[in-house]
Design a protein around this motif. Structure first.
Motif, PDB file in Angstrom:
ATOM      1  N   ILE A 166      56.964  33.976  41.516  1.00 60.75           N
ATOM      2  CA  ILE A 166      55.223  34.691  41.962  1.00 60.75           C
ATOM      3  C   ILE A 166      55.062  33.472  43.488  1.00 60.75           C
ATOM      4  CG2 ILE A 166      54.651  32.854  40.915  1.00 60.75           C
ATOM      5  CD1 ILE A 166      52.789  34.320  39.494  1.00 60.75           C
ATOM      6  N   LEU A 167      55.760  33.131  43.631  1.00 61.13           N
ATOM      7  CA  LEU A 167      55.159  32.115  45.342  1.00 61.13           C
ATOM      8  C   LEU A 167      55.148  33.175  45.946  1.00 61.13           C
ATOM      9  CD1 LEU A 167      55.586  28.600  44.652  1.00 61.13           C
ATOM     10  CD2 LEU A 167      53.617  29.925  44.195  1.00 61.13           C
ATOM     11  N   LEU A 220      48.498  38.511  44.402  1.00 59.77           N
ATOM     12  CA  LEU A 220      48.495  36.867  44.100  1.00 59.77           C
ATOM     13  C   LEU A 220      47.047  36.963  44.135  1.00 59.77           C
ATOM     14  CD1 LEU A 220      50.612  34.029  46.039  1.00 59.77           C
ATOM     15  CD2 LEU A 220      50.873  35.157  43.979  1.00 59.77           C
ATOM     16  N   PHE A 221      46.049  37.857  45.000  1.00 57.80           N
ATOM     17  CA  PHE A 221      44.529  37.287  45.082  1.00 57.80           C
ATOM     18  C   PHE A 221      44.056  38.446  43.193  1.00 57.80           C
ATOM     19  CE2 PHE A 221      43.590  37.125  49.523  1.00 57.80           C
ATOM     20  CZ  PHE A 221      43.420  36.321  49.591  1.00 57.80           C
ATOM     21  N   MET A 222      45.244  40.072  43.150  1.00 60.11           N
ATOM     22  CA  MET A 222      44.447  40.599  42.155  1.00 60.11           C
ATOM     23  C   MET A 222      45.496  40.050  40.558  1.00 60.11           C
ATOM     24  SD  MET A 222      46.242  44.043  44.193  1.00 60.11           S
ATOM     25  CE  MET A 222      46.701  45.540  43.023  1.00 60.11           C
ATOM     26  N   VAL A 223      46.473  39.260  40.766  1.00 62.04           N
ATOM     27  CA  VAL A 223      46.927  38.925  39.620  1.00 62.04           C
ATOM     28  C   VAL A 223      45.755  37.854  39.378  1.00 62.04           C
ATOM     29  CG1 VAL A 223      48.592  36.446  39.049  1.00 62.04           C
ATOM     30  CG2 VAL A 223      50.181  38.838  39.748  1.00 62.04           C
ATOM     31  N   PHE A 224      44.742  37.289  39.723  1.00 59.32           N
ATOM     32  CA  PHE A 224      44.183  36.425  39.319  1.00 59.32           C
ATOM     33  C   PHE A 224      42.549  36.767  39.339  1.00 59.32           C
ATOM     34  CE2 PHE A 224      46.835  33.723  42.277  1.00 59.32           C
ATOM     35  CZ  PHE A 224      47.536  32.587  41.858  1.00 59.32           C
ATOM     36  N   GLU A 225      42.726  38.125  39.891  1.00 64.92           N
ATOM     37  CA  GLU A 225      41.290  38.339  39.418  1.00 64.92           C
ATOM     38  C   GLU A 225      40.994  38.840  37.717  1.00 64.92           C
ATOM     39  OE1 GLU A 225      41.322  41.933  42.269  1.00 64.92           O
ATOM     40  OE2 GLU A 225      39.995  40.438  44.131  1.00 64.92           O
ATOM     41  N   CYS A 275      49.811  24.853  41.997  1.00 69.16           N
ATOM     42  CA  CYS A 275      49.550  24.488  43.099  1.00 69.16           C
ATOM     43  C   CYS A 275      48.641  24.881  44.356  1.00 69.16           C
ATOM     44  CB  CYS A 275      51.167  24.971  43.558  1.00 69.16           C
ATOM     45  SG  CYS A 275      50.828  26.554  43.630  1.00 69.16           S
ATOM     46  N   GLN A 276      48.891  24.878  45.900  1.00 68.02           N
ATOM     47  CA  GLN A 276      48.420  24.783  46.686  1.00 68.02           C
ATOM     48  C   GLN A 276      48.378  26.252  46.774  1.00 68.02           C
ATOM     49  OE1 GLN A 276      49.691  22.623  50.623  1.00 68.02           O
ATOM     50  NE2 GLN A 276      47.437  23.329  51.398  1.00 68.02           N
ATOM     51  N   ARG A 277      48.963  27.047  47.248  1.00 72.88           N
ATOM     52  CA  ARG A 277      49.942  28.255  47.116  1.00 72.88           C
ATOM     53  C   ARG A 277      48.296  29.236  46.585  1.00 72.88           C
ATOM     54  NH1 ARG A 277      53.439  32.449  48.448  1.00 72.88           N
ATOM     55  NH2 ARG A 277      51.428  34.252  48.920  1.00 72.88           N
TER      56      ARG A 277
END
Length: 473
Positions: free
Chosen positions: A10-11, A18-23, A52-54
């Protein structure tokens, strides 16, 4: 599958995905009773940020979409910290200002402060007793016995504050009141420091300017809410002191001990935002602007307020109490005098008896207006017709008239005007007066039931579709 593909995780996704996943993660959070949904959403993003930082850098903008600020130093400092955060600030969309306040009349008079808080204690006790009588099965016997004892002790405190000299424990209760009063006074001094030279207004405006997406503003007064019994322990000193130091609801300045609430912020903040180049897109007001201490704005002041609202798309004045006074008319006139407005929601009780279209809404064209809801207002039929003629028929499609009253004509005539417009949907809910809605040979069903609104709408290829009509004359 080649070894390189197998090692991807995923990283390795681009930031956009990633924006879409977290939204999607935030949107999926659900609370069955809808009371803590916002808390659940925030907690979900907090957990992502800790991974994590990312993840932190790509999800932080989702942490807060709304920020609440009160007129005290701690709240203002928190607001400033959020507005200066490089990752969180860009995601903020709305600023909510709580206008409960510390009352100068209570600061000056310890006896008035005691009587005021005795009233709050009585309200809490009434609420607890009702809940225990009606929902006792939800609680253990130990909890119920402790709560009843807490109510008994709290009533002794209230009676001692209301009737000095009649309690053996008066000295203890007086010391408690003085301790709470000292905290209340210090918070009042913080509030007044922020009101001096419009410091609070400036802090909020500058913070909104730093948050590039924060263009929605709400003024509200949460009032004094009576929480469930499980949230109270009247025998715990710390919780009692917290109640004694709590601010007063906006309306208490009129109803109990007169003192001026921070009315100026509602007028000054939009002007200050304009001065620093911030244009609001949404404004909601949920406090009464019908107050004697609010001066009618000057012509120049109204013109500046209109200029500050030229990008406004949504305006709601939804304070629903019986009020007297004129200043809100000048405010709504200034706010709504723009061509960008898309949604209007006005809620006021019909006192005095004046037409909402004449007193609160400017007589102008509204080319962008899509939807309007009016509640607890009065209107003339000619004014309704004039307003509809000023709207763009290709855009304005939705009108709600709820708990309205006619100043002339009949509801049958009103329905005829609305049917002759280009509206796709219109509703009349719980209307008062004006006559019958039965329209001759048309098949409109009528059921006399106050609980269900009257609704009419059009759909594709269907000229009129009528559901049950419910009303009372």
């Amino acid at each position: 599958m080649d070894p390189v593909s197998q090692s991807l995780g995923i990283l390795d996704l681009p930031c956009e995905l990633l924006f879409m996943v977290f939204e999607e993660l935030k949107a999926s959070c659900w609370d069955p009773d809808k009371r803590k949904m916002r808390i659940y959403k925030i907690q979900a993003i907090r957990n992502v940020r800790l991974t994590c930082q990312r993840f932190c850098s790509t999800s932080s903008h989702l942490l807060l979409d709304s920020v609440t600020v009160e007129m005290n130093l701690r709240s203002v400092q928190r607001f400033q910290d959020i507005s200066q955060h490089p990752l969180i600030a860009p995601g903020v969309r709305s600023i909510r200002i709580l206008l409960h306040y510390y009352n100068g009349s209570l600061v000056e008079d310890l006896s008035a402060y005691e009587i005021y808080n005795a009233g709050k204690i009585r309200g809490i006790v009434r609420n607890l007793e009702w809940e225990m009588n009606h929902h006792s099965r939800q609680y253990t016997d130990i909890f119920l016995n402790r709560t009843r004892e807490g109510c008994r002790q709290a009533m002794k405190i209230a009676e001692a504050w209301e009737h000095p000299g009649q309690s053996d424990d008066e000295g203890l209760f007086k010391r408690m009141a003085r301790s709470g009063h000292d905290i209340y006074r210090s918070l009042y001094e913080e509030q007044e420091l922020l009101r001096e030279q419009r410091r609070f207004t400036r802090h909020v405006a500058e913070g909104m300017a730093r948050m590039s997406g924060a263009r929605e503003l709400e003024f509200c007064d949460p009032g004094f809410s009576y929480k469930p019994a499980s949230n109270y322990d009247l025998m715990e000193y710390g919780k009692m002191m917290k109640m004694l130091a709590s601010p007063s609801p906006w309306d208490d300045g009129e109803e109990f001990y007169p003192a001026s609430p921070p009315c100026e912020i509602v007028f000054d903040l939009p002007l200050t935002l304009r001065e620093i180049g911030v244009q609001l897109t949404s404004l909601r007001i949920d406090v009464s602007l019908h107050r004697p201490e609010i001066d009618v704005p000057s012509q120049e002041h109204s013109a500046n307020l209109t200029a500050a609202m030229q990008s406004l798309r949504r305006f709601k004045y939804v304070y629903g109490e019986l009020c007297y006074g004129q200043p809100i008319y000048h405010y709504t006139f200034a706010v709504l005098d723009n061509s960008s407005i898309e949604e209007i929601h006005l809620n006021r009780f019909p006192n005095p008896s004046e037409c909402v279209f004449e007193q609160m809404i400017p007589q102008r064209d509204y080319p962008s207006l899509k939807k309007m809801r009016l509640e607890s207002c009065l209107f003339h039929l000619r004014c309704l017709s004039r307003f509809l003629n000023g709207c763009n028929p290709a855009v304005f499609k939705h009108l709600d008239l709820h708990v309205m009253d006619l100043l002339d004509g009949t509801w049958a005539e009103t329905l005829g005007i609305l049917k002759g417009s280009c509206l796709d949907y219109f509703s009349i809910g719980c209307h008062m007066g004006g006559g019958s809605l039965i329209l001759g040979d048309e098949l409109w069903q009528v059921k006399w039931d106050d609980d269900c609104p009257i609704q009419f709408w059009r759909q594709l290829n269907i000229h009129h579709v009528a559901r049950e009509i419910s009303s009372h004359d």
